[in-house]
Design a protein around this motif. Structure first.
Motif, PDB file in Angstrom:
ATOM      1  N   ASN A  53      55.544  74.011  50.592  1.00 31.66           N
ATOM      2  CA  ASN A  53      54.819  73.192  49.440  1.00 31.66           C
ATOM      3  C   ASN A  53      56.016  72.922  48.351  1.00 31.66           C
ATOM      4  N   PHE A  54      56.021  71.323  48.038  1.00 32.78           N
ATOM      5  CA  PHE A  54      57.200  71.040  47.091  1.00 32.78           C
ATOM      6  C   PHE A  54      56.807  71.123  45.619  1.00 32.78           C
ATOM      7  N   HIS A  55      57.755  71.416  44.825  1.00 30.99           N
ATOM      8  CA  HIS A  55      56.861  71.732  43.463  1.00 30.99           C
ATOM      9  C   HIS A  55      57.888  70.898  42.640  1.00 30.99           C
ATOM     10  N   ALA A 101      70.842  76.479  45.992  1.00 31.72           N
ATOM     11  CA  ALA A 101      69.529  77.047  45.516  1.00 31.72           C
ATOM     12  C   ALA A 101      69.363  78.815  45.667  1.00 31.72           C
ATOM     13  N   PHE A 102      68.240  79.326  45.131  1.00 34.59           N
ATOM     14  CA  PHE A 102      68.315  80.575  44.995  1.00 34.59           C
ATOM     15  C   PHE A 102      66.998  80.927  45.959  1.00 34.59           C
ATOM     16  N   GLY A 103      66.815  81.739  46.823  1.00 34.84           N
ATOM     17  CA  GLY A 103      65.947  82.021  47.828  1.00 34.84           C
ATOM     18  C   GLY A 103      65.524  83.439  48.005  1.00 34.84           C
ATOM     19  N   ASP A 120      69.105  76.003  37.678  1.00 33.99           N
ATOM     20  CA  ASP A 120      68.724  75.831  36.267  1.00 33.99           C
ATOM     21  C   ASP A 120      67.117  76.768  36.108  1.00 33.99           C
ATOM     22  N   GLY A 121      66.868  77.269  37.275  1.00 34.83           N
ATOM     23  CA  GLY A 121      65.380  77.838  37.119  1.00 34.83           C
ATOM     24  C   GLY A 121      64.237  76.977  37.842  1.00 34.83           C
ATOM     25  N   THR A 122      64.589  75.833  37.926  1.00 32.14           N
ATOM     26  CA  THR A 122      63.240  74.877  38.247  1.00 32.14           C
ATOM     27  C   THR A 122      62.826  75.596  39.865  1.00 32.14           C
ATOM     28  N   LEU A 123      61.556  75.485  40.019  1.00 26.17           N
ATOM     29  CA  LEU A 123      60.962  76.203  41.172  1.00 26.17           C
ATOM     30  C   LEU A 123      61.021  74.655  42.045  1.00 26.17           C
ATOM     31  N   LEU A 124      61.461  74.823  43.382  1.00 26.92           N
ATOM     32  CA  LEU A 124      61.786  73.765  44.000  1.00 26.92           C
ATOM     33  C   LEU A 124      60.680  73.740  45.071  1.00 26.92           C
ATOM     34  N   THR A 137      55.021  77.334  35.163  1.00 28.65           N
ATOM     35  CA  THR A 137      55.494  77.839  36.521  1.00 28.65           C
ATOM     36  C   THR A 137      55.291  79.412  36.144  1.00 28.65           C
ATOM     37  N   GLU A 138      54.578  80.135  36.934  1.00 33.62           N
ATOM     38  CA  GLU A 138      54.501  81.395  36.858  1.00 33.62           C
ATOM     39  C   GLU A 138      55.730  82.225  37.599  1.00 33.62           C
ATOM     40  N   ALA A 139      56.024  81.732  38.685  1.00 30.76           N
ATOM     41  CA  ALA A 139      57.421  82.211  39.301  1.00 30.76           C
ATOM     42  C   ALA A 139      58.565  81.896  38.675  1.00 30.76           C
ATOM     43  N   THR A 140      59.453  82.662  38.503  1.00 28.31           N
ATOM     44  CA  THR A 140      60.507  82.795  37.621  1.00 28.31           C
ATOM     45  C   THR A 140      61.699  83.024  38.531  1.00 28.31           C
TER      46      THR A 140
END
Length: 268
Positions: free
Chosen positions: A213-215, A229-231, A253-257, A121-124
């Motif tokens: 897009n769901f990840h 969630a952080f947006g 926890d940093g998971t890209l949703l 995952t590149e987006a952090t």
């Protein structure tokens, strides 16, 4: 004692009418200025596919087109499988209301069975303060759906105006609710409109089309313990009466949703 049902779950509740058709009703809790909050409309369509007996896997992507405003009251959702393979499933969907010969909402979606592969995952998640150390934002415009979200901005007053439309915020339901696919879909439409950010005040707007897009899959969501969630959202261009808005959504926890993009009509 009657079990508590979250207002969001009430808003997206559907009764199955058979053959891919469901009936629902707009929610006063999630009403916007002249129509339902678009996030609950998207979540309702997703809920219909999640509840469909032919569902395969988890949502991968969806695009919803807002052709006309929903009126208060009952509506009909129809979702149909356009084509399915061994691991992917393509859907068509629409919402109609009595008295209107044309659909108010149309869209497409893809569901899929994810498999184990190389992953990265590149987006952090940005390095920001946790939600507990930030104040809940009090929007100056009092529309019902805004009271159903606890939004905490980490970097700015979203209505300060200026040359940059980027905002970053924590989002959670009121009262708190676990993260699931419908909640994520609704969160993707909860960002303050980019035109408001640039102009520093509300203007007439209407979302034309919204894509998500769901990840994550259902198993990854089940492991989430947080309720926020952080947006992060921004625009790329405003011209000809339309602008775009792109966003990213992470779990605590940093998971890209999810990542999302929409096109919005506006009037000066």
């Amino acid at each position: 004692m009657t079990p508590f049902v979250h207002p969001f779950d009430q808003a997206i509740e559907l009764a199955r009418a058979g053959d891919g058709t469901f009936s629902g009703r707009t929610s006063t809790h999630y009403w916007n200025a002249i129509s339902p909050f678009g996030g609950t409309t998207v979540a309702t369509l997703l809920q219909a596919m999640l509840a469909h007996p032919q569902r395969l896997g988890d949502p991968l992507s969806m695009t919803v087109n807002f052709a006309g405003p929903l009126q208060p009251g009952e509506f009909t959702v129809r979702v149909t499988v356009a084509r399915a393979g061994r691991s992917t499933q393509h859907w068509q969907m629409e919402i109609r209301q009595a008295g209107d010969e044309q659909p108010a909402v149309t869209g497409t979606a893809v569901f899929a069975v994810r498999r184990e592969t190389w992953s990265d995952t590149e987006a952090t998640l940005p390095d920001v303060l946790p939600p507990g150390q930030l104040a809940r934002y009090a929007p100056p415009v009092q529309v019902p759906f805004l009271q159903m979200y606890d939004i905490r901005y980490v970097d700015c007053d979203p209505l300060a105006g200026g040359p940059d439309s980027t905002t970053q915020c924590w989002i959670s339901d009121v009262p708190p609710r676990r993260l699931d696919f419908p909640a994520i879909a609704a969160y993707c439409d909860s960002f303050v409109p980019r035109l408001f950010v640039r102009k520093g005040a509300a203007r007439p707007i209407s979302t034309v089309t919204l894509s998500i897009n769901f990840h994550v899959d259902d198993a990854a969501l089940a492991r989430q313990q947080g309720r926020h969630a952080f947006g992060k959202a921004r625009a790329n261009a405003f011209n000809g009466g339309y602008y775009d808005q792109e966003g990213q959504l992470w779990a605590e926890d940093g998971t890209l949703l999810a990542t999302t993009h929409q096109l919005v009509w506006f009037r000066e």
